[in-house]
Write an enzyme that holds these catalytic residues in place. Sequence first.
Site, mmCIF file in Angstrom:
data_model
loop_
_atom_site.group_PDB
_atom_site.id
_atom_site.type_symbol
_atom_site.label_atom_id
_atom_site.label_comp_id
_atom_site.label_asym_id
_atom_site.label_seq_id
_atom_site.Cartn_x
_atom_site.Cartn_y
_atom_site.Cartn_z
ATOM 1 N N HIS A 131 0.808 -1.226 0.000
ATOM 2 C CA HIS A 131 0.000 0.000 0.000
ATOM 3 C C HIS A 131 0.838 1.272 0.000
ATOM 4 C CE1 HIS A 131 0.966 0.064 4.278
ATOM 5 N NE2 HIS A 131 0.630 1.335 4.260
HETATM 6 C C1 UD1 Z 1 -2.605 5.320 5.854
HETATM 7 C C2 UD1 Z 1 -1.369 5.748 6.632
HETATM 8 C C3 UD1 Z 1 -0.326 4.648 6.597
HETATM 9 C C4 UD1 Z 1 -0.897 3.328 7.020
HETATM 10 C C5 UD1 Z 1 -2.092 3.012 6.140
HETATM 11 C C6 UD1 Z 1 -2.696 1.666 6.488
HETATM 12 C C7 UD1 Z 1 -0.910 8.158 6.586
HETATM 13 C C8 UD1 Z 1 -0.040 9.214 6.036
HETATM 14 N N1 UD1 Z 1 -0.773 6.944 6.040
HETATM 15 O O1 UD1 Z 1 -2.261 5.274 4.470
HETATM 16 O O2 UD1 Z 1 0.735 5.013 7.464
HETATM 17 O O3 UD1 Z 1 0.082 2.314 6.925
HETATM 18 O O4 UD1 Z 1 -3.052 4.058 6.303
HETATM 19 O O5 UD1 Z 1 -3.945 1.482 5.973
HETATM 20 O O6 UD1 Z 1 -1.695 8.416 7.494
HETATM 21 N N2 UD1 Z 1 -9.648 4.932 1.496
HETATM 22 C C9 UD1 Z 1 -10.821 4.226 1.375
HETATM 23 N N3 UD1 Z 1 -11.429 3.772 2.495
HETATM 24 C C10 UD1 Z 1 -10.931 4.013 3.744
HETATM 25 C C11 UD1 Z 1 -9.739 4.722 3.846
HETATM 26 C C12 UD1 Z 1 -9.101 5.169 2.722
HETATM 27 O O7 UD1 Z 1 -11.307 3.980 0.278
HETATM 28 O O8 UD1 Z 1 -11.539 3.588 4.734
HETATM 29 C C13 UD1 Z 1 -8.961 5.440 0.296
HETATM 30 C C14 UD1 Z 1 -8.843 6.959 0.352
HETATM 31 O O9 UD1 Z 1 -9.872 7.551 -0.293
HETATM 32 C C15 UD1 Z 1 -7.503 7.226 -0.306
HETATM 33 C C16 UD1 Z 1 -6.714 5.947 -0.136
HETATM 34 O O10 UD1 Z 1 -7.628 4.935 0.294
HETATM 35 O O11 UD1 Z 1 -7.651 7.505 -1.653
HETATM 36 C C17 UD1 Z 1 -5.630 6.146 0.836
HETATM 37 O O12 UD1 Z 1 -6.100 6.462 2.151
HETATM 38 P P1 UD1 Z 1 -5.276 7.434 3.135
HETATM 39 O O13 UD1 Z 1 -5.923 7.505 4.462
HETATM 40 O O14 UD1 Z 1 -4.996 8.704 2.423
HETATM 41 O O15 UD1 Z 1 -3.857 6.775 3.326
HETATM 42 P P2 UD1 Z 1 -3.406 5.247 3.347
HETATM 43 O O16 UD1 Z 1 -2.728 4.946 2.064
HETATM 44 O O17 UD1 Z 1 -4.525 4.357 3.788
#
Ligand code: UD1
Length: 362
Positions: A209
Amino acid sequence: MLIDIIAGARPNFMKIAPIIEAIKNAQLRGSKLEYRLVHTGQHYDEKMSGEFFKQLGIPQPDVNLEVGSGTQAEQTAKIMVKYEALLLEKPAAICIVVGDVTSTMACSIAAKKLNVKVAHVEGGIRSGDITMPEEVNRIVTDSITDYFFTTSEVANQNLRKSGFSEESIHFVGNTMIDTLLKNLPKLKQPEIWNTAGLEEKKYFVVTLHRPSNVDDATQLESLIREISAHTEDYKIVFPVHPRTRKMLDKIEFDQSKFILSEPLGYLEFNYLVKNSFAVITDSGGITEETTVMSIPCITLRTSTERPETCSIGTNELIGNNAADLKPWLNKLFAGDWKKGGIPPLWDGKTAERIVEILEKLI
Ligand code: UD1
């Protein structure tokens, strides 16, 4: 004495669960500690959040800031504005943040500016790679932390080197491992075990990820191709993070060896890890869990903030060049992987130690 406990993203939930349990146990013994559980809403899907609360017996959050998706700055800003408003309405004495996600940094800044003491669980770890958002979060959070609850001697050394006082550093161990040890007897076979015909030690678990691995189509494609090419006839279970899903849908690869799934619950995911032949990941937390479960782990990153998983545990950090996978997979199939041990204080009692210290602090 009100203590805020902040949780925002998936890897936070297993770290806060034992702290809440330890506070509740202290309350039963007459402690005056009170907590308020604040969910920032950074992760909001049932699969990324709700399921973890249920499985780990975490109570419903007292407050949900519901910030949702956004860029790093958007999420940070929204969390700060909403958490500040909450603190102004009802102040807390201490704000406990865990790990290194955006919510960790955002809440610690909002708290500190209102003179609320900041406690950082998993403080002091460093990857040395400032291009990772998590490293920025760690450095900023630690720079305004009053009480460090650390997982390793390396973290203690990092903090000493940065000039933090010995009294502020509390080496307590790893709350994520509290949760793992507690839940090992309850791990649950996921449905895909039967539907995909999985057999013990005859499959890999893969998770990816990190932006550096999944935001670039060519990088993701070559990792997947190499994993597939050098894992003999073993199956590859790949629970896909929402960030990775967006890119995976755009690339072409031979899916025949892969069992792709939605993000799994905690109990199902760790069931798969415990019974796997090996894990290939770019996560940090998973390298701690594989160390404790003695499962060989290959980490597709150039740095780690958890070096003890390599020096003591079963983890090998091999970089993120897909061409480097083959020799390590050959080593695995040759039965030549290190055995590994358990880092000090990863014993299931970390949250109890944290709560004992909190009681002395107030
Ligand atoms: C975040 C953390 C990372 C952790 C990871 C585990 C930061 C900077 N990064 O990264 O350290 O290892 O979580 O999961 O805080 N999304 C969904 N559903 C959700 C959550 C997110 O669809 O419930 C999508 C969002 O719209 C986004 C992408 O997933 O486009 C990434 O989510 P984001 O919270 O920005 O960061 P992670 O990559 O999950």
